[in-house]
Structures are given as C-alpha cells and as structure tokens.
Scaffold this active site. Structure first.
Site, PDB file in Angstrom:
ATOM      1  CD  GLU A  65      -2.859   0.896   2.508  1.00 54.45           C
ATOM      2  OE1 GLU A  65      -3.869   1.618   2.573  1.00 54.45           O
ATOM      3  OE2 GLU A  65      -2.586   0.027   3.366  1.00 54.45           O
ATOM      4  CE  LYS A 122      -7.520   0.975   2.743  1.00 51.17           C
ATOM      5  NZ  LYS A 122      -6.372   1.272   3.644  1.00 51.17           N
ATOM      6  CB  CYS A 157      -4.702  -2.365   3.818  1.00 52.28           C
ATOM      7  SG  CYS A 157      -3.992  -2.694   5.457  1.00 52.28           S
ATOM      8  CB  SER A 202      18.213  -1.194  36.258  1.00 48.81           C
ATOM      9  OG  SER A 202      17.316  -2.212  35.817  1.00 48.81           O
TER      10      SER A 202
END
Length: 764
Positions: free
Chosen positions: A81, A150, A211, A395
């Site tokens: 896309e 689309k 999509c 840490s």
C-alpha cells in the site's frame, strides 16, 4: 474468457501488433505463442521496506522488486500500500507536493524497460476532482489500465486515513480520470478510468483490494468473485502486533475458501519512520490453501514471493450450484481490457512447469515475535537515523535486560545476514554505524562483536540503595552479549542536588524509613531517576568520542551520538509507575508496547534460544526500582508499591482498551473472571485502585518515550490511546457499584475461598 472479441483500438493502445481483421487475431496469437486457454500463471507479490517520503529510495526498491519478479518469470507483480510515498507520511499527505512527486516517480517507473511485458500494480496517493484517494495504479507496457481507489479506510487504533483520504464513492462506480502531463508524455494517454472496476486479460480477470477492505464484513472480493474475478490482490500496510498474524491469515484464507480464487497479499515491511513495524509476510493463496509465504521479520529491503497457480483449479472449485445461483444475481463490474495473457506460452515448451504445492503456514511464537519484530525495528531505526549506536541504563532488572536482549537479537540478525546471506547492504550500513572508513573491509566475527560496536550500557548505582546482585547481573549480562559497559555510582551527583535544595530552603528531605514524609520519600526517589536520565544523554553523546570513533575514520567529522533506549513496559506506563522525565525518557522504547508477562516469557525463551542461562537470574529476581535504602528487613518491591500485580495490570489494560470497558463494565466482567477467589467488594477495591492511579498519573502518558507498538492495550497517548489527561473522581460509577455490592448482602463481601472451605467443613 476473452479471445477474438478484442478490438483493434485496444491492441494499438497497448502497442501490440495491429490486427486488421477479426480472423487475424488467432493467427497473431499463434505466431507469438499465446494461448487463449492457458491456465498456468506465475504471479509475484512482495514485501518492501519503504520509508515515508523517501521517493528516490522507494522507487529503487519498487524497480528492484519488478526486476526480481521478472527474473522469476512472473507475469503479474503487486506491491504494498502507498509504496511510492511510503505508508506513514501522515500529515505530509496533505501537501500537494507529495501527489506531484508520486506521479513523477510513477512516470519514471512506467518508462523503465523493466516494466515491459508485465502487469504491474503500484500503490500511491491520487487526487481526483480535488479529493485525495489512496489508490492502486495498474499498468501494462507503458499504459495505465486502471486507477483503483480504496473503498474502506482504516480509521481506528494506529490509523487515521480519513484525516487525509476519502473513501471512494461506492462499489462499481467508475469515472474518467485526466492524467497529469508527465504521465501523458510517457503513455500517450490523456485519460483513464478510475474507480471500482476489474481488469480483464486474455485468459483471466483480476480485481484489487487494499488492506482494510479485507477486514470489512462485506469485502470487495465477494462481489468481484461472484462476477467471475479469478485473481485478487491485496496491497497492505499492516503493522505487527503480538499474535495478530493468525487473524490476518484466517481472513485471507477465508477470502477464497467460500467461492475459490487466487489471492496475492503484499505488505510493507520494516520501520518507515514512525512507531509501527510492518511485518511483511507476503503470501499467495489459491482456494484457501497457501502456496507461498514470505518472511514476517527480515532485514532485507526487498523480498519477492512467487508462485505458479492453475486457473483451472479456481474454475473447478466454483462448480457449486449455490455459488452459481448467487453469481447470476451479482451486479456486473466494469472490466478494463488489457490485451495480454498472464499464462505463458511456456506450457507448450516446458512440460515441467507445475503449480506450486500447498504448504503449512509458518507462525512465530509470541516470544519469537518479541525477539524478531522489535529487533528488526531497531535496525531500521538505527541505520535510518544515521547515529552511532544505542545506549541503555542497565539496572539489572528484567525490563532493561529484555531491552538489551532485543538489541542483542538485532546483532544476531545483522551477523546472520552478513555471514550467512552475504547481504552487502547490511555490512555497508553496519560499517557506517560503527564509524568505519569507506575503504574498510571489517567483518564482525560474532554477534557479540557487532554488539560491542553498536551497543553501550551503564549501571548507575547508589551505594545505599543498589544491591550487589543487580550490579553483578548488569555486569554479567553486558559481558555475555558483548556491549561496551560502564559501571559507576551517582551518589555525589544526587547529594549535590539535595544539598543545593537544603541550602536554599533550609529543609532536609528524608526517606520515609528515616522519618520523612511521603512527599520527601518520593522526591528523593525521583531525583535519582531523573539524574540517571541526564547522565544517560551525556554518556550517549560522548562515548563514541571516548572510544576514538574519529580516530578510526578521520574523514568522519561527526562521530555520531548514541540513541538512548527506554525500558518501561506497557503495564508500568498504564499504571503510571515511573518517574516523569526519568531514565524511561529516551529516544525510543522497544518494550513500551509489551506487557511484563510477555517480557518474562521472552527472557525464558532467550535463555534457551541464545544459550544464556544467566537470564534465569533476572526471572528469579523480584522486580524492584531500588530507589529506597535497603535494610536487613526491607527491599523495595514494585508490586507492593503499585498495589497490584503485573498480571492484574495486563487484565485491566485489555479490558480498558481492547474491550472498551469503563469502571462499572470492568467490575461486572471481573466478577466472572476473578469471582472464584475474590468477593464482589474485593473486585471493586481493585478496580477503584487501578482507576485512581490511572487518573492521577495520566499526565505522564503525554510525555512517554515513543515506543514500538506491539500490544492491543498500548498506552501511546500521542497516537494510539487518545484520552484526557486530567480526570475527575468517577463518583457516579463508584456509587453504582457500591449500591450493587450492598444489594448483594453477605454475598457482596464474602470471601469465595473462605466460603469454599466452610462448605467443605459442613459437608464433612
């Protein structure tokens, strides 16, 4: 089927031999070895690592994918896309320049000899009648056949497509589109059709989805398939999320299971400049069976997936009478005719050309997804930011350990691509990141050597608050993975700051265990955390110079800073259990979208997969911030400080974001989930405690370090999770729950576990 009905005008449009008489058509086909009844088709889809706004680089990757598809003898190529611009351009889509540059880039692509004799599907933004659409442009032999906009836009979660684009006018609506002059110069066309149409070749019919359309209840492939469309393409910009791929594959398989068809899925892959990682996994499916699948996580910029499919299998699959009845009632789509065959004349000369066989779908476990997805994201982020590596305040706890292991996983992938795959692009970029000269021939001898050049860590302790165990774990981990490690204490800096405060105010802040107030106790913890953030950026900026980066590469006038990594998990961000602008404030946070539960599973996986048994010591250690003094009978505990466990936070996060539940809905559902060990009043106490701390800490979410999105209940306030940051007390909900508990009588406060014991005693 379409054969001798093709017209002379259509043939000339696409620069095929002119056909003067209708009967000449078949002889022309025979001469050129075209077969109207051909049925074996080689098709290509791809995953491209596009970068938003990188028009030059994106074009090069598109052309490379076309070249690879052609070398594999494919006659159809589809791409992701918005591949010309990159998907994540965001508000840049509102700029007219982007549309202009898209057309200019497309013109160069169409004019390239690579694109001849292949049907090509390319994604780009297109403005039609002053409205911007997300489009596919289908072309053949320097001619545009169709612009397909689309129909359904992604507009939730991470996506805001309707901020830039408009959905197309409707199904089967097609209009004329007047082409820009730069295209006309190449194609000779002044206008083409734009809209929801199909493309017909001599041997089959093709339709496109983009999509989100696949995810809609009435996907376009349903109507197009009933109208005889045999090949569907889906060009996607779908991001990675833990455990999401199986949903995507189920939808793709379902698209062809009901009524048959060939489905090509293309996807963006990599970090294109934002908080998402697009996870590729290009696929080719026929009648619900996967015959080709690309990688989900890869350092390659271009990956082409090819399969040979049999059109006759689709036609045989569609013999069901129920489908035929629905097909007769399906409104017709406009068909744009392209005078070429997707099937090849090789069927006559190559009897060994066979359809690709079905294969098992390849999934990664969530632990593997954490090891691979964020690692690929970090590589893209590092090489594209052109910095000198990463720095992390290590840490000795599980969060910074998990972040470091993701970086080490990145180094393993880089080493593999260099040594096993001989990826020249990766070694070139690694040398640039490591400060090597342009003539360097350096090749790493291990993942640890890669890590030693690009990853830096530091343990910043406090003599009174930090344990020898955390210091040792940090040092051992750094040695095991090969990071450049520093170990020092920050007491003098913290003392200087608190002394300055006392000098100005005459007030001496004390820890709670030394008689101080809650405010003093919290302030003394926060100054340590914020001091570590300041020191992290100091070391990140100067360590490359300390290590002689310029000495190795005299031509490099900028040694490159290090990018500081944050390591606050999604549960801590949700609860607000972090100091604002502390060492979680960084350039990027690879684990900011991953739960503590999943991180623990990842560490257990990495202990075996990476052959590092020392990681078990991080799992066994209780989570602690180590910001308060340690005594013989007291060690600070994260879960005690938070008033809830990390597992409970994961539940709250999912109910809040994924299930869209407020306080009352949360309490009602948790009555069923936790009702076996908590009374309704106890559930209420936990729900109220969560919302109290969530509300008072919401302001922290507005300053969270940008994190890679991995989890459905992510807390990214700037993009994914839009909520107020100033909350009232939710008294209406609390009164409603309190009344419901009161109406339950003894059942509302009775401990389920104690009740079960009492019932067993009565029975005995």
């Amino acid at each position: 089927m379409h054969g001798p009905e093709y017209t002379r005008d259509t043939a000339s449009l696409f620069k095929l031999p002119a056909i003067k008489k209708k009967e000449d058509f078949s002889s022309t086909l025979t001469k050129n070895h075209f077969f109207i009844m051909g049925h074996l088709v080689t098709v290509a889809t791809c995953s491209l690592n596009q970068w938003a706004l990188d028009i030059v680089g994106n074009q090069a990757r598109i052309l490379d994918s076309i070249r690879q598809a052609k070398e594999k003898r494919a006659s159809l190529r589809i791409g992701p896309e918005l591949e010309i611009t990159g998907y994540g351009c965001l508000d840049h889509f509102l700029e007219n320049d982007l549309c202009l540059h898209s057309w200019e880039s497309l013109a160069e692509i169409l004019d390239n000899e690579l694109c001849n004799d292949m049907l090509i599907d390319i994604g780009m933004p297109v403005k039609h009648r002053n409205v911007l659409y997300n489009c596919r442009v289908i072309s053949y032999n320097k001619k545009i056949a169709l612009i397909r906009p689309k129909l359904a836009l992604a507009n939730d979660g991470n996506y805001y497509e309707m901020r830039y684009f408009s959905p197309w006018k409707g199904e089967r609506i097609v209009e004329d589109f007047y082409l820009p002059r730069c295209i006309t110069k190449v194609t000779g066309q002044e206008k083409v059709r734009i809209g929801d149409a199909l493309v017909s070749t001599r041997d089959t019919c093709m339709g496109t989805e983009t999509c989100e359309e696949l995810f809609t209840p009435r996907a376009p492939n349903i109507g197009a398939g009933l109208d005889g469309c045999e090949i569907f393409s889906n060009s996607s910009g779908s991001h990675h999320e833990l455990r999401k791929l199986d949903t995507r594959i189920d939808l793709i398989r379902e698209a062809t299971l009901k009524s048959g068809g060939i489905y090509l899925y293309a996807n963006q892959q990599g970090c294109d400049g934002d908080r998402l990682y697009y996870d590729g996994c290009a696929m080719i499916i026929i009648n619900g069976q996967i015959v080709a699948q690309g990688s989900q996580f890869s350092l390659a910029d271009v990956e082409v997936v090819v399969a040979t499919v049999d059109l006759e299998e689709v036609r045989s699959y569609r013999f069901a009478k129920s489908r035929a009845i629905q097909a007769t009632q399906q409104p017709s789509y406009e068909r744009i005719e392209v005078p070429m065959s997707l099937s090849s004349d090789e069927e006559e000369f190559n009897p060994f050309l066979k359809p690709s066989v079905p294969r098992e779908v390849r999934f990664h476990s969530p632990e593997e997804e954490i090891a691979l997805g964020p690692a690929c994201f970090l590589w893209d982020y590092l090489r594209r930011s052109k910095q000198g590596g990463y720095f992390i305040p290590l840490s000795g706890g599980i969060d910074s350990c998990a972040t470091s292991m993701i970086v080490f996983s990145m180094c393993r992938l880089v080493y593999h691509d260099i040594v096993e795959d001989k990826n020249k692009q990766v070694i070139k970029e690694l040398r640039q990141i490591a400060g090597e000269s342009s003539t360097s021939t350096w090749v790493p001898g291990s993942p640890q050597e890669v890590c030693g050049r690009v990853f830096h860590s530091a343990y910043m302790g406090m003599k009174t608050n930090s344990s020898t165990e955390t210091r040792s774990r940090a040092k051992d981990l750094a040695k095991e993975i090969g990071s450049y490690h520093c170990d020092f204490d920050i007491d003098t800096v913290v003392t200087a700051i608190t002394t300055l405060f006392t000098t100005v105010t005459k007030f001496v802040p004390k820890y709670k265990m030394h008689g101080g107030s809650n405010s003093s106790n919290l302030a003394l913890q926060n100054i340590q955390a914020r001091t570590r953030m300041v020191l992290s950026y100091l070391f990140a900026q100067l360590l490359p110079s300390v290590r002689g980066r310029n000495a190795k590469n005299p031509e490099n006038t900028n040694p490159g800073s290090l990018l500081v990594l944050g390591s606050a998990n999604v549960d801590e961000s949700l609860r607000g259990y972090l100091t604002k602008y502390d060492c979680s404030s960084a350039d990027i946070n690879p684990i900011g979208g991953i739960s503590k539960t999943d991180l623990k599973r990842f560490i257990l996986y990495a202990a075996d997969a990476f052959s590092m048994p020392l990681l078990h010591s991080f799992i066994d250690a209780p989570p602690t911030a180590e910001l308060e003094p340690i005594s013989a009978d007291y060690v600070q505990s994260d879960e005690v400080d938070m008033g809830m466990t990390y597992n409970e936070l994961s539940v709250f996060g999912n109910l809040r974001k994924r299930d869209h539940l407020g306080p009352y809905g949360m309490w009602s559902k948790l009555m069923h989930i936790w009702g076996d060990h908590l009374s309704p009043s106890q559930v209420y106490e936990k729900v109220r405690r969560f919302h109290y701390f969530y509300g008072i800490n919401r302001h922290k979410a507005t300053t969270l370090t940008p994190s890679l999105h991995c989890e459905q209940y992510g807390t990214d306030d700037n993009r994914y999770d839009m909520r107020p940051f100033l909350y009232p007390s939710l008294d209406w909900a609390w009164r409603k729950i309190e009344k419901a508990v009161k109406d339950m009588g003894d059942r509302g406060t009775r401990d389920p576990e104690k009740t079960e014991v009492d019932e067993r005693k009565k029975t005995a």
